[in-house]
Design a protein around this motif. Structure first.
Motif, PDB file in Angstrom:
ATOM      1  N   LEU A 102      25.111  35.419  48.135  1.00 56.22           N
ATOM      2  CA  LEU A 102      26.487  35.130  47.730  1.00 56.22           C
ATOM      3  C   LEU A 102      26.540  33.927  46.799  1.00 56.22           C
ATOM      4  N   ASN A 103      25.616  32.985  46.961  1.00 57.81           N
ATOM      5  CA  ASN A 103      25.584  31.797  46.117  1.00 57.81           C
ATOM      6  C   ASN A 103      25.041  32.088  44.714  1.00 57.81           C
ATOM      7  N   ASP A 104      24.304  33.164  44.564  1.00 62.53           N
ATOM      8  CA  ASP A 104      23.640  33.439  43.287  1.00 62.53           C
ATOM      9  C   ASP A 104      24.642  33.685  42.163  1.00 62.53           C
ATOM     10  N   ILE A 105      24.267  33.179  40.999  1.00 62.87           N
ATOM     11  CA  ILE A 105      25.064  33.447  39.804  1.00 62.87           C
ATOM     12  C   ILE A 105      24.175  33.875  38.644  1.00 62.87           C
ATOM     13  N   GLY A 106      22.962  33.299  38.561  1.00 60.21           N
ATOM     14  CA  GLY A 106      22.076  33.606  37.433  1.00 60.21           C
ATOM     15  C   GLY A 106      21.595  35.039  37.423  1.00 60.21           C
ATOM     16  N   ALA A 107      21.122  35.527  38.586  1.00 61.17           N
ATOM     17  CA  ALA A 107      20.598  36.890  38.650  1.00 61.17           C
ATOM     18  C   ALA A 107      21.703  37.919  38.447  1.00 61.17           C
ATOM     19  N   SER A 108      22.838  37.726  39.117  1.00 59.35           N
ATOM     20  CA  SER A 108      23.915  38.715  38.991  1.00 59.35           C
ATOM     21  C   SER A 108      24.467  38.753  37.568  1.00 59.35           C
ATOM     22  N   GLU A 109      24.586  37.604  36.922  1.00 58.50           N
ATOM     23  CA  GLU A 109      25.085  37.584  35.546  1.00 58.50           C
ATOM     24  C   GLU A 109      24.100  38.277  34.607  1.00 58.50           C
ATOM     25  N   TYR A 110      22.805  37.985  34.756  1.00 57.81           N
ATOM     26  CA  TYR A 110      21.804  38.550  33.860  1.00 57.81           C
ATOM     27  C   TYR A 110      21.653  40.058  34.055  1.00 57.81           C
ATOM     28  N   LEU A 111      21.861  40.522  35.286  1.00 53.52           N
ATOM     29  CA  LEU A 111      21.722  41.949  35.584  1.00 53.52           C
ATOM     30  C   LEU A 111      23.040  42.701  35.457  1.00 53.52           C
ATOM     31  N   GLY A 112      24.102  42.020  35.020  1.00 59.68           N
ATOM     32  CA  GLY A 112      25.374  42.690  34.754  1.00 59.68           C
ATOM     33  C   GLY A 112      26.130  43.124  35.985  1.00 59.68           C
ATOM     34  N   VAL A 113      25.995  42.376  37.098  1.00 67.03           N
ATOM     35  CA  VAL A 113      26.694  42.711  38.340  1.00 67.03           C
ATOM     36  C   VAL A 113      27.809  41.688  38.542  1.00 67.03           C
ATOM     37  N   ARG A 114      29.047  42.128  38.452  1.00 66.70           N
ATOM     38  CA  ARG A 114      30.188  41.211  38.510  1.00 66.70           C
ATOM     39  C   ARG A 114      30.586  40.963  39.969  1.00 66.70           C
ATOM     40  N   THR A 115      29.948  39.979  40.578  1.00 66.79           N
ATOM     41  CA  THR A 115      30.263  39.592  41.948  1.00 66.79           C
ATOM     42  C   THR A 115      31.447  38.623  41.960  1.00 66.79           C
ATOM     43  N   LEU A 116      31.891  38.282  43.164  1.00 67.67           N
ATOM     44  CA  LEU A 116      32.966  37.300  43.290  1.00 67.67           C
ATOM     45  C   LEU A 116      32.537  35.949  42.723  1.00 67.67           C
ATOM     46  N   THR A 117      31.285  35.565  42.962  1.00 69.66           N
ATOM     47  CA  THR A 117      30.792  34.291  42.444  1.00 69.66           C
ATOM     48  C   THR A 117      30.849  34.260  40.925  1.00 69.66           C
ATOM     49  N   LEU A 118      30.387  35.313  40.291  1.00 72.47           N
ATOM     50  CA  LEU A 118      30.416  35.378  38.834  1.00 72.47           C
ATOM     51  C   LEU A 118      31.845  35.428  38.315  1.00 72.47           C
ATOM     52  N   THR A 119      32.738  36.087  39.049  1.00 76.62           N
ATOM     53  CA  THR A 119      34.137  36.161  38.637  1.00 76.62           C
ATOM     54  C   THR A 119      34.794  34.781  38.677  1.00 76.62           C
ATOM     55  N   VAL A 120      34.471  33.976  39.711  1.00 73.61           N
ATOM     56  CA  VAL A 120      34.980  32.607  39.762  1.00 73.61           C
ATOM     57  C   VAL A 120      34.495  31.826  38.537  1.00 73.61           C
ATOM     58  N   PHE A 121      33.227  31.980  38.214  1.00 72.13           N
ATOM     59  CA  PHE A 121      32.614  31.259  37.095  1.00 72.13           C
ATOM     60  C   PHE A 121      33.287  31.616  35.768  1.00 72.13           C
ATOM     61  N   THR A 122      33.443  32.909  35.511  1.00 71.37           N
ATOM     62  CA  THR A 122      34.019  33.342  34.234  1.00 71.37           C
ATOM     63  C   THR A 122      35.519  33.049  34.158  1.00 71.37           C
ATOM     64  N   THR A 123      36.219  33.163  35.289  1.00 71.45           N
ATOM     65  CA  THR A 123      37.656  32.872  35.284  1.00 71.45           C
ATOM     66  C   THR A 123      37.905  31.405  34.993  1.00 71.45           C
ATOM     67  N   TRP A 124      37.071  30.537  35.517  1.00 72.96           N
ATOM     68  CA  TRP A 124      37.237  29.101  35.318  1.00 72.96           C
ATOM     69  C   TRP A 124      36.848  28.680  33.899  1.00 72.96           C
ATOM     70  N   LEU A 125      35.634  29.052  33.474  1.00 73.70           N
ATOM     71  CA  LEU A 125      35.120  28.554  32.201  1.00 73.70           C
ATOM     72  C   LEU A 125      35.537  29.399  31.010  1.00 73.70           C
ATOM     73  N   ASN A 126      35.394  30.708  31.116  1.00 74.20           N
ATOM     74  CA  ASN A 126      35.668  31.561  29.959  1.00 74.20           C
ATOM     75  C   ASN A 126      37.165  31.778  29.726  1.00 74.20           C
ATOM     76  N   ARG A 127      37.933  31.904  30.807  1.00 74.57           N
ATOM     77  CA  ARG A 127      39.368  32.156  30.665  1.00 74.57           C
ATOM     78  C   ARG A 127      40.197  30.885  30.839  1.00 74.57           C
ATOM     79  N   GLY A 128      39.571  29.788  31.253  1.00 75.44           N
ATOM     80  CA  GLY A 128      40.274  28.509  31.371  1.00 75.44           C
ATOM     81  C   GLY A 128      41.338  28.480  32.439  1.00 75.44           C
ATOM     82  N   SER A 129      41.183  29.292  33.485  1.00 73.98           N
ATOM     83  CA  SER A 129      42.186  29.349  34.548  1.00 73.98           C
ATOM     84  C   SER A 129      41.602  28.750  35.819  1.00 73.98           C
ATOM     85  N   LEU A 130      41.902  27.483  36.055  1.00 74.75           N
ATOM     86  CA  LEU A 130      41.407  26.815  37.257  1.00 74.75           C
ATOM     87  C   LEU A 130      42.068  27.379  38.506  1.00 74.75           C
ATOM     88  N   ALA A 131      43.371  27.626  38.440  1.00 77.58           N
ATOM     89  CA  ALA A 131      44.080  28.156  39.600  1.00 77.58           C
ATOM     90  C   ALA A 131      43.594  29.560  39.955  1.00 77.58           C
TER      91      ALA A 131
END
Length: 577
Positions: free
Chosen positions: A236-265
């Motif tokens: 559940l903590n992983d982000i590097g493997a799931s991002e590189y393998l194209g698996v959109r987990t909750l962890t990766l979604t938090v990462f992209t929502t915060w940084l790529n979309r600029g939505s902290l809330a």
């Protein structure tokens, strides 16, 4: 003084009563220890504060944003995450239980070497193994190129192998790295099988299969639950493997929502859903271990020996154990070593790598020192207080390990900025100039995240080490007026030194490999070895970062070797014919 207290404690309660110090009197002699209470409360608050901040950020978010996330983002991410965790749980159970069963219960050719090799995949972060297999098994990678040459296929008309950049690929890759958690827990449990129960079952006519189904596996269920809990928390903590393998987990979604979309809330709202998943995993693990404590009766504490496997059966056991070792450690390690040599990364290495390695060691070293000070200090304080509330607070302090690094980093932002503003207000009132951000966006933020995340390692080691020391030793010291600080320095610290060393090693290496929290909290222009490798992978040139990846793996081997030694100490040596 140590010998005097040891003799007094050796007398146990009767000796203490003979000296006029009954347990009730000792409880009256024991002070309230406000400093000990304060330390335990502060350590628990350190873990709870970012989680409370995370919930506050989520509640302040736009309700319309939550409706959008609930309708279009969360369903797919949640289903993908649950499918990933289910697949990893199933595969790690098969690999971990199977290899532990063979190594703990049987003797076969090569077993002595496999005992050391099977846990080694833990030295690899999941993201490095994902980078290796995604590149080598790609349609244009060396493996499929070789297959096409062997089969006489000239043009790459599609992939000859299953696609690694997929949910199934992520399940396989992460399972190959994380199965040792299950293996080590199950091996320790299986090696502790009581010969009394097994021999009694045989006398009653039970066969090997029924003994395994009725006695061995049910007794090992708590170990399996503990191992799987660690596996799923790491996945559940992983982000590097799931991002590189194209698996959109909750962890990766938090990462992209915060940084790529600029939505902290929005990121905070998704992170709260992740906390629910974490709470569910903890509840399942505790339920699986509930009322499962089994002990052998009588005075015979003999452990079962191992049965010899010879011929084809022995070779089959060797092959079954070699496959996960080869795929989880030997192949990725060989790939990294080949890339380092072929590309001349040792001779002509990047000069910045030295600076990044120094930053990594400084951050991980500072985290190890602070984590040990807080973790062992809180464990000593809870032992001194001896109240259920202190033990509960200590357990609360250990929840940081269950919180993914991405969620932890998001929750830390608010408290760090609040502390910076408070310090800035005081400095501005005195000097007329604000100091700016001191914690947020600095190396201190990364260290604090490491400390919170790995505090459970220090408290767990401390509690295990202190559990071996009789509490009568503390009572004897209190009865002759020895202050708690002197008891800690003279008795507790020397006797728990092995636990201190083990905890420091694990915290240092875990901090070295931590990627999500480091990516989100590191200062500008500061890289660790983990983020250095991640930057190359993000640009599609992972091979150029092979030397940094190899350094992470080599350092990660140290705690793995220590765990193997500890597990080997429990191994019953004489086999059964």
């Amino acid at each position: 003084m140590i010998e005097t207290m040891g003799r007094a404690a050796g007398g146990s309660p009767p000796a203490l009563r003979a000296a006029g110090l009954a347990p009730r009197a000792l409880r009256r002699l024991r002070p309230r220890h406000p400093l000990a209470w304060g330390l335990v409360v502060a350590v628990a608050a350190l873990v709870v504060t970012p989680l409370a901040s995370l919930v506050a950020i989520a509640l302040r978010g736009d309700p319309d944003l939550w409706a959008h996330l609930a309708a279009y983002v969360l369903p797919d991410a949640l289903v993908t995450t649950l499918a990933l965790l289910a697949g990893i749980a199933a595969l790690t159970t098969v690999i971990g239980v199977g290899t532990a069963w063979l190594v703990a219960l049987y003797d076969f050719p090569g077993r002595g070497v496999l005992v050391w090799l099977l846990p080694l995949p833990l030295a690899f972060p999941t993201y490095i193994v994902a980078y290796v297999y995604a590149d080598t098994l790609d349609a244009l990678g060396p493996v499929q190129t070789g297959l096409r040459w062997l089969l006489g296929i000239e043009a790459p008309a599609g992939s000859l192998l299953p696609e690694m950049r997929s949910l199934g690929g992520a399940v396989v890759v992460m399972s190959l790295v994380l199965y040792p958690y299950v293996y080590l827990a199950m091996r320790a449990s299986l090696q502790a099988r009581s010969a009394v129960l097994v021999e009694a079952a045989r006398l009653l006519g039970a066969g090997a299969f029924r003994i395994a189904r009725v006695i061995t596996l049910p007794m090992a269920r708590p170990a399996l639950a503990a191992g799987l809990a660690l596996v799923l928390m790491e996945a559940l903590n992983d982000i590097g493997a799931s991002e590189y393998l194209g698996v959109r987990t909750l962890t990766l979604t938090v990462f992209t929502t915060w940084l790529n979309r600029g939505s902290l809330a929005g990121a905070a709202q998704i992170a709260c859903v992740m906390l629910i998943v974490v709470a569910a995993l903890i509840a399942l693990e505790r339920h699986a271990r509930r009322h499962r404590s089994v002990a052998a009766g009588g005075t015979d504490v003999r452990l079962c020996g191992r049965t010899r496997l010879a011929g084809a059966r022995g070779l089959a056991a060797l092959a079954a154990c070699l496959v996960p070792v080869a795929l989880g450690f030997l192949v990725p390690f060989g790939f990294l070593l080949h890339e380092v040599i072929a590309r001349g990364l040792v001779v002509g290495f990047d000069p910045d790598l030295v600076r990044h390695a120094g930053s990594t060691v400084m951050l991980a070293g500072a985290a190890a020192v602070l984590t040990l000070a807080l973790g062992f200090g809180a464990a000593f304080a809870a032992r001194l207080v001896r109240r259920r509330r202190a033990t509960a607070l200590l357990g609360l302090a250990g929840l940081g390990y269950a919180v993914p690094g991405t969620v932890l980093a998001l929750g830390l932002l608010g408290p760090l900025v609040a502390v910076d503003e408070a310090i800035g207000g005081v400095v501005r009132a005195v000097t007329g100039h604000g100091p700016g951000l001191l914690l947020a966006g600095s190396g201190a933020a990364v260290v604090i995240a490491y400390v919170i995340r790995f505090l459970a390692v220090a408290t767990g080691f401390a509690q295990a080490g202190l559990a071996r020391l009789p509490v009568e030793l503390d009572d004897a010291a209190a009865s002759v007026g020895v202050r708690p600080g002197r008891v800690v320095r003279a008795i507790h610290l020397p006797l728990t030194r092995p636990a201190l060393f083990g905890a420091a090693l694990l915290v240092f290496v875990d901090s070295l490999k931590e990627l999500p929290a480091t990516l989100l909290l590191r200062p500008l222009n500061v890289e660790t070895l983990a983020t250095y490798v991640y930057q190359f992978a993000a640009r599609g040139s992972f091979e150029e970062g092979a030397l940094a990846a190899l350094l992470i793996v080599l350092v990660g081997l140290l705690p793995v070797i220590r765990m193997v030694r500890l597990a080997d100490d429990l191994d019953p040596k004489p086999p059964l014919a």
